[in-house]
Design a protein around this motif. Structure first.
Motif, mmCIF file in Angstrom:
data_model
loop_
_atom_site.group_PDB
_atom_site.id
_atom_site.type_symbol
_atom_site.label_atom_id
_atom_site.label_comp_id
_atom_site.label_asym_id
_atom_site.label_seq_id
_atom_site.Cartn_x
_atom_site.Cartn_y
_atom_site.Cartn_z
ATOM 1 N N PRO A 221 -5.862 -2.912 -27.791
ATOM 2 C CA PRO A 221 -5.720 -4.266 -27.236
ATOM 3 C C PRO A 221 -4.462 -4.442 -26.401
ATOM 4 N N VAL A 222 -3.369 -3.775 -26.785
ATOM 5 C CA VAL A 222 -2.121 -3.918 -26.034
ATOM 6 C C VAL A 222 -2.268 -3.313 -24.644
ATOM 7 N N GLU A 223 -2.859 -2.123 -24.553
ATOM 8 C CA GLU A 223 -3.035 -1.480 -23.244
ATOM 9 C C GLU A 223 -3.993 -2.272 -22.369
ATOM 10 N N LEU A 224 -5.025 -2.867 -22.979
ATOM 11 C CA LEU A 224 -5.969 -3.660 -22.198
ATOM 12 C C LEU A 224 -5.277 -4.884 -21.597
ATOM 13 N N VAL A 225 -4.424 -5.530 -22.384
ATOM 14 C CA VAL A 225 -3.693 -6.688 -21.873
ATOM 15 C C VAL A 225 -2.693 -6.267 -20.811
ATOM 16 N N ARG A 226 -2.006 -5.153 -21.029
ATOM 17 C CA ARG A 226 -1.055 -4.665 -20.022
ATOM 18 C C ARG A 226 -1.744 -4.443 -18.683
ATOM 19 N N ALA A 227 -2.917 -3.818 -18.723
ATOM 20 C CA ALA A 227 -3.644 -3.583 -17.473
ATOM 21 C C ALA A 227 -4.055 -4.893 -16.826
ATOM 22 N N ALA A 228 -4.500 -5.846 -17.654
ATOM 23 C CA ALA A 228 -4.946 -7.129 -17.123
ATOM 24 C C ALA A 228 -3.798 -7.936 -16.542
ATOM 25 N N VAL A 229 -2.592 -7.741 -17.058
ATOM 26 C CA VAL A 229 -1.442 -8.535 -16.630
ATOM 27 C C VAL A 229 -0.696 -7.882 -15.472
ATOM 28 N N THR A 230 -0.583 -6.558 -15.490
ATOM 29 C CA THR A 230 0.313 -5.887 -14.539
ATOM 30 C C THR A 230 -0.394 -5.202 -13.379
ATOM 31 N N VAL A 231 -1.702 -4.984 -13.453
ATOM 32 C CA VAL A 231 -2.396 -4.241 -12.400
ATOM 33 C C VAL A 231 -3.604 -5.006 -11.857
ATOM 34 N N SER A 232 -4.558 -5.285 -12.708
ATOM 35 C CA SER A 232 -5.863 -5.814 -12.282
ATOM 36 C C SER A 232 -5.802 -7.086 -11.444
ATOM 37 N N PRO A 233 -4.922 -8.068 -11.742
ATOM 38 C CA PRO A 233 -4.996 -9.330 -11.007
ATOM 39 C C PRO A 233 -4.495 -9.262 -9.566
ATOM 40 N N TYR A 234 -3.862 -8.149 -9.160
ATOM 41 C CA TYR A 234 -3.119 -8.147 -7.902
ATOM 42 C C TYR A 234 -3.890 -7.498 -6.759
ATOM 43 N N GLU A 235 -3.647 -8.010 -5.558
ATOM 44 C CA GLU A 235 -4.297 -7.485 -4.368
ATOM 45 C C GLU A 235 -3.784 -6.091 -4.014
ATOM 46 N N VAL A 236 -2.496 -5.865 -4.217
ATOM 47 C CA VAL A 236 -1.877 -4.578 -3.884
ATOM 48 C C VAL A 236 -1.598 -3.831 -5.188
ATOM 49 N N GLN A 237 -2.212 -2.663 -5.325
ATOM 50 C CA GLN A 237 -2.022 -1.845 -6.529
ATOM 51 C C GLN A 237 -1.518 -0.469 -6.125
ATOM 52 N N ALA A 238 -0.545 0.024 -6.875
ATOM 53 C CA ALA A 238 0.109 1.278 -6.487
ATOM 54 C C ALA A 238 0.218 2.233 -7.665
ATOM 55 N N THR A 239 0.222 3.528 -7.316
ATOM 56 C CA THR A 239 0.518 4.591 -8.288
ATOM 57 C C THR A 239 1.813 5.254 -7.852
ATOM 58 N N VAL A 240 2.754 5.338 -8.770
ATOM 59 C CA VAL A 240 4.113 5.777 -8.454
ATOM 60 C C VAL A 240 4.529 6.847 -9.459
ATOM 61 N N ARG A 241 5.287 7.844 -8.962
ATOM 62 C CA ARG A 241 5.851 8.840 -9.870
ATOM 63 C C ARG A 241 7.323 8.500 -10.138
ATOM 64 N N LEU A 242 7.638 8.343 -11.400
ATOM 65 C CA LEU A 242 9.021 8.135 -11.821
ATOM 66 C C LEU A 242 9.579 9.464 -12.315
ATOM 67 N N HIS A 243 10.709 9.876 -11.785
ATOM 68 C CA HIS A 243 11.290 11.143 -12.209
ATOM 69 C C HIS A 243 12.123 10.928 -13.473
ATOM 70 N N LEU A 244 11.383 10.549 -14.499
ATOM 71 C CA LEU A 244 11.911 10.383 -15.850
ATOM 72 C C LEU A 244 10.833 10.817 -16.829
ATOM 73 N N PRO A 245 11.190 11.416 -17.945
ATOM 74 C CA PRO A 245 10.175 11.666 -18.969
ATOM 75 C C PRO A 245 9.672 10.331 -19.540
ATOM 76 N N LEU A 246 8.483 10.346 -20.095
ATOM 77 C CA LEU A 246 7.854 9.118 -20.569
ATOM 78 C C LEU A 246 8.740 8.367 -21.569
#
Length: 318
Positions: A221-246
């Motif tokens: 449920p937490v991941e589903l909400v995160r996706a709904a809040v931070t990615v899905s609602p927006y017109e511009v969606q991006a995939t980014v590489r962060l040079h940090l370990p998880l």
């Protein structure tokens, strides 16, 4: 007085003061000190940590046990607890908000009728001013949804989507999630045959149906909400590489505003915004080297943002 009633009154008295002598307890309960001692022994057999201190200034006191003992609240204490929990559940950023909803559901279920009426009076006479960026959420709605999650019971409610369109929804609630100063319900939408997230402040008149939810393979449920809040609602969606370990990326603000996934020694971030230039500025503020993998629109905006930061004094590496 029946023994069970007397034990409850004795337990309530032990909650109210650090220490009681046997004569004081006997006077309050209208019994002999011998009966008090027998009742103390009964409480101990029921695993209540009642301790005794010898001497002229000693007495009985309720100690700390391995678990929280039952709390006996008088009318004023019960009303104060429910009112406080209601403010906590409707708040904008309370760290224990999920626990407040659970506690509120338990308390309201057992409130005597006369206290329930007094609570309605308090609700009708008060108004709350938000102190943060969140939106007000009806505590009654939260309680119904929390009980449905716990009982695994189907509900129906009226829901208003982001365009303002209202519809009747038939749901199997899974979990309430508090994120970004709002409450979200994760539930299986029976009409759309899929798991969905619902903002609780957009829900109205939830009603339990008495029908048990089916056993289903549920998402996180937490991941589903995160996706709904931070990615899905927006017109511009991006995939980014962060040079940090998880493990390190999870301690940055990227963990709050996107989805993180380990990729070797680096971390992939999926995030979104309604404006590519704004998203570029946000990415430039992350505390690590950042590579915009897609889309080209965000990559170009990110490059332009970095050029402005360095004063456009020369070519900027990709």
């Amino acid at each position: 007085m029946e023994t069970a009633t007397r034990l409850l009154r004795l337990l309530a008295l032990l909650h109210t003061r650090p220490s009681w002598t046997a004569p004081e307890l006997a006077e309050r309960l209208g019994v002999t000190t011998r009966t008090v001692r027998r009742d103390i022994a009964r409480l101990r057999r029921l695993d209540h940590p009642v301790q005794a201190s010898p001497g002229p200034h000693g007495g009985y006191q309720l100690g700390r046990g391995p678990e929280l003992p039952p709390l006996i609240l008088d009318d004023r204490e019960a009303l104060a607890a429910v009112v406080g929990l209601r403010f906590a559940t409707a708040g904008t950023g309370v760290g224990l908000a999920e626990a407040a909803v659970s506690a509120l559901a338990k308390l309201e279920r057992v409130l005597p009728e006369h206290l329930a009426e007094r609570l309605k009076d308090v609700q009708a006479a008060t108004v709350s001013v938000a102190t943060g960026p969140g939106v007000a959420t009806d505590p009654d709605c939260l309680v119904v949804l929390a009980q449905a999650c716990r009982r695994r019971e189907r509900i129906r409610l009226m829901y208003r989507d982001r365009e303002g369109t209202r519809s009747l929804r038939h749901l199997e609630p899974l979990r309430l999630v508090h994120a970004h100063w709002r409450w979200y319900l994760v539930a299986f939408d029976l009409d759309r045959d899929d798991w969905r997230t619902f903002r609780v402040d957009r829900a109205n008149a939830p009603m339990a149906t008495g029908v048990r939810s089916l056993d289903r393979d549920a998402p996180d449920p937490v991941e589903l909400v995160r996706a709904a809040v931070t990615v899905s609602p927006y017109e511009v969606q991006a995939t980014v590489r962060l040079h940090l370990p998880l493990a390190e990326a999870e301690h940055t603000c990227a963990a709050r505003y996107g989805l993180l996934e380990a990729d070797g020694d680096t971390t992939l971030l999926r995030t979104g915004a309604n404006d590519a230039a704004w998203l570029a500025g946000y990415l430039a503020g992350l505390p690590c080297r950042v590579e915009v993998l897609e889309p080209d629109q965000v990559r170009a905006a990110f490059r332009a943002h970095v050029e402005r930061l360095v004063g456009a004094g020369g070519p900027v590496p990709a």
